[in-house]
Write a protein that holds these residues in place. Sequence first.
Motif, short mmCIF file in Angstrom:
data_model
loop_
_atom_site.label_atom_id
_atom_site.label_comp_id
_atom_site.label_asym_id
_atom_site.label_seq_id
_atom_site.Cartn_x
_atom_site.Cartn_y
_atom_site.Cartn_z
N ALA A 95 -24.86 -21.51 78.40
CA ALA A 95 -25.16 -22.92 78.66
C ALA A 95 -26.33 -23.42 77.82
N ASN A 96 -26.38 -24.73 77.66
CA ASN A 96 -27.51 -25.40 77.03
C ASN A 96 -28.33 -26.11 78.11
N ILE A 97 -29.64 -26.15 77.90
CA ILE A 97 -30.53 -26.88 78.79
C ILE A 97 -31.27 -27.93 77.97
N ILE A 98 -31.32 -29.15 78.46
CA ILE A 98 -31.95 -30.26 77.76
C ILE A 98 -33.24 -30.64 78.47
N ALA A 99 -34.31 -30.82 77.70
CA ALA A 99 -35.54 -31.41 78.22
C ALA A 99 -35.65 -32.83 77.68
N SER A 100 -35.65 -33.80 78.57
CA SER A 100 -35.74 -35.21 78.17
C SER A 100 -37.21 -35.59 78.00
N LEU A 126 -36.89 -21.15 81.58
CA LEU A 126 -35.53 -21.20 82.13
C LEU A 126 -34.49 -20.69 81.14
N THR A 127 -34.64 -21.04 79.87
CA THR A 127 -33.66 -20.56 78.88
C THR A 127 -33.71 -19.04 78.77
N GLU A 128 -34.91 -18.49 78.87
CA GLU A 128 -35.05 -17.03 78.81
C GLU A 128 -34.42 -16.37 80.04
N ARG A 129 -34.68 -16.95 81.21
CA ARG A 129 -34.20 -16.33 82.44
C ARG A 129 -32.71 -16.53 82.66
N LEU A 130 -32.16 -17.62 82.17
CA LEU A 130 -30.75 -17.92 82.40
C LEU A 130 -29.87 -17.63 81.19
N GLY A 131 -30.46 -17.13 80.11
CA GLY A 131 -29.68 -16.83 78.92
C GLY A 131 -29.09 -18.08 78.28
N ALA A 132 -29.87 -19.16 78.29
CA ALA A 132 -29.39 -20.45 77.78
C ALA A 132 -30.12 -20.82 76.49
N GLN A 145 -22.20 -34.03 75.26
CA GLN A 145 -21.89 -33.48 73.95
C GLN A 145 -22.26 -32.00 73.84
N LEU A 146 -23.37 -31.63 74.46
CA LEU A 146 -23.84 -30.24 74.39
C LEU A 146 -23.31 -29.39 75.53
N ASP A 147 -22.51 -30.00 76.42
CA ASP A 147 -22.02 -29.29 77.60
C ASP A 147 -23.19 -28.64 78.34
N ALA A 148 -24.21 -29.42 78.60
CA ALA A 148 -25.44 -28.91 79.20
C ALA A 148 -25.21 -28.46 80.63
N GLY A 149 -25.87 -27.36 80.99
CA GLY A 149 -25.83 -26.90 82.36
C GLY A 149 -26.95 -27.47 83.19
N ILE A 176 -30.73 -39.82 86.18
CA ILE A 176 -30.25 -38.85 87.15
C ILE A 176 -28.88 -39.25 87.70
N ASP A 177 -28.71 -40.54 87.93
CA ASP A 177 -27.47 -41.03 88.53
C ASP A 177 -26.26 -40.86 87.63
N LYS A 178 -26.48 -40.64 86.33
CA LYS A 178 -25.37 -40.54 85.38
C LYS A 178 -25.11 -39.12 84.89
N ILE A 179 -25.90 -38.17 85.32
CA ILE A 179 -25.79 -36.81 84.79
C ILE A 179 -24.88 -35.98 85.68
N ASN A 180 -23.93 -35.31 85.07
CA ASN A 180 -22.97 -34.49 85.81
C ASN A 180 -23.27 -33.00 85.61
N CYS A 181 -24.53 -32.63 85.84
CA CYS A 181 -24.92 -31.23 85.73
C CYS A 181 -26.19 -31.04 86.56
N ASP A 182 -26.71 -29.81 86.58
CA ASP A 182 -27.95 -29.56 87.30
C ASP A 182 -29.06 -30.44 86.76
N VAL A 183 -29.93 -30.89 87.66
CA VAL A 183 -31.08 -31.71 87.28
C VAL A 183 -32.35 -31.08 87.83
#
Length: 315
Positions: free
Chosen positions: A156-161, A185-191, A261-265, A290-297
Amino acid sequence: MSIYSKILVVANLNSDEQPALARAVQLAKKSKSRSNISFFLSIYDFSYDMTSMLSHEERDAMRRGVIQQREEWMRNVAKPFLDDSFDFDVKVVWHNRPYVAIVEEVFEGKHDIVIKATRKHDILESVIFTPTDWHLLRKCPVPVLLVKNSDWPEQANIIASVHVGSENPTHIDLNDCMVKQLDSLTERLGATGYLVNAYPVTPANITIELPEFDPATYTDAVRGHHLTAMKALRQKHGYPEERTIVEQGLPEDIIPEVSRQLDAGMVILGTTGRTGLSAVFIGNTAEHVIDKINCDVLALKPAGYISPLDPNESE
């Protein structure tokens, strides 16, 4: 000391599936220090307090019985997730406002993150945030991770806004905090982590009010400022250029689109609301995103944030 070693997981009373607990276990198993997971539930039934035919002691006994039943259920649904790599406990409280009970437990247990599942609408494939979710985002003193009801995506990818265009010290500190937590988080989740920034569109009315105004030159200048600021942030934290994104538009449009686009988790957001006793709102921009994101926040508070539910502030 690694972040998120004292994790408060809010149980999902309506299902044996517990995605928030699954995510907490993922974090705990990858922690550099031994973690503790508290599996928490707030319950309340108005009828138990209003039964006039029962004595106070009998009502207390009935409440204790309900709490014991819920504790047994929570231990059963948690069994598949448990092993000896982290500490685990269960707590059920009788409280008529779940978000207040959760925040009170954060203070009492000195937890450093709250993890809670969100509800997913099967038809629209979108996340529905409950009133408790919104109260936690606004009033919880520690980071809040809202988990979508699905498995963590492979690689997975993780995005920081991040908000790199501002010279406000609160934004600067929050950017650094988001990147540091993104790294962990990327280190711990392999993202894989990405830094994303949106910069504003040139207001159309300026060209009407100021005929000599050159919108193209202004837009180039704004974009250049944000690109330079993003370069400084990525170099400060050792991020390659290909994992930084600067786009023109509103954050509530850009961040959800990039996450798709990045299929972020997960998307990490800074909730730069007011600090102090008036800190009730998390900011319109963050709420719209937040209201538009379909992934973990993962929502982070700025340094100096004081929860309106902080018991130390009411003394």
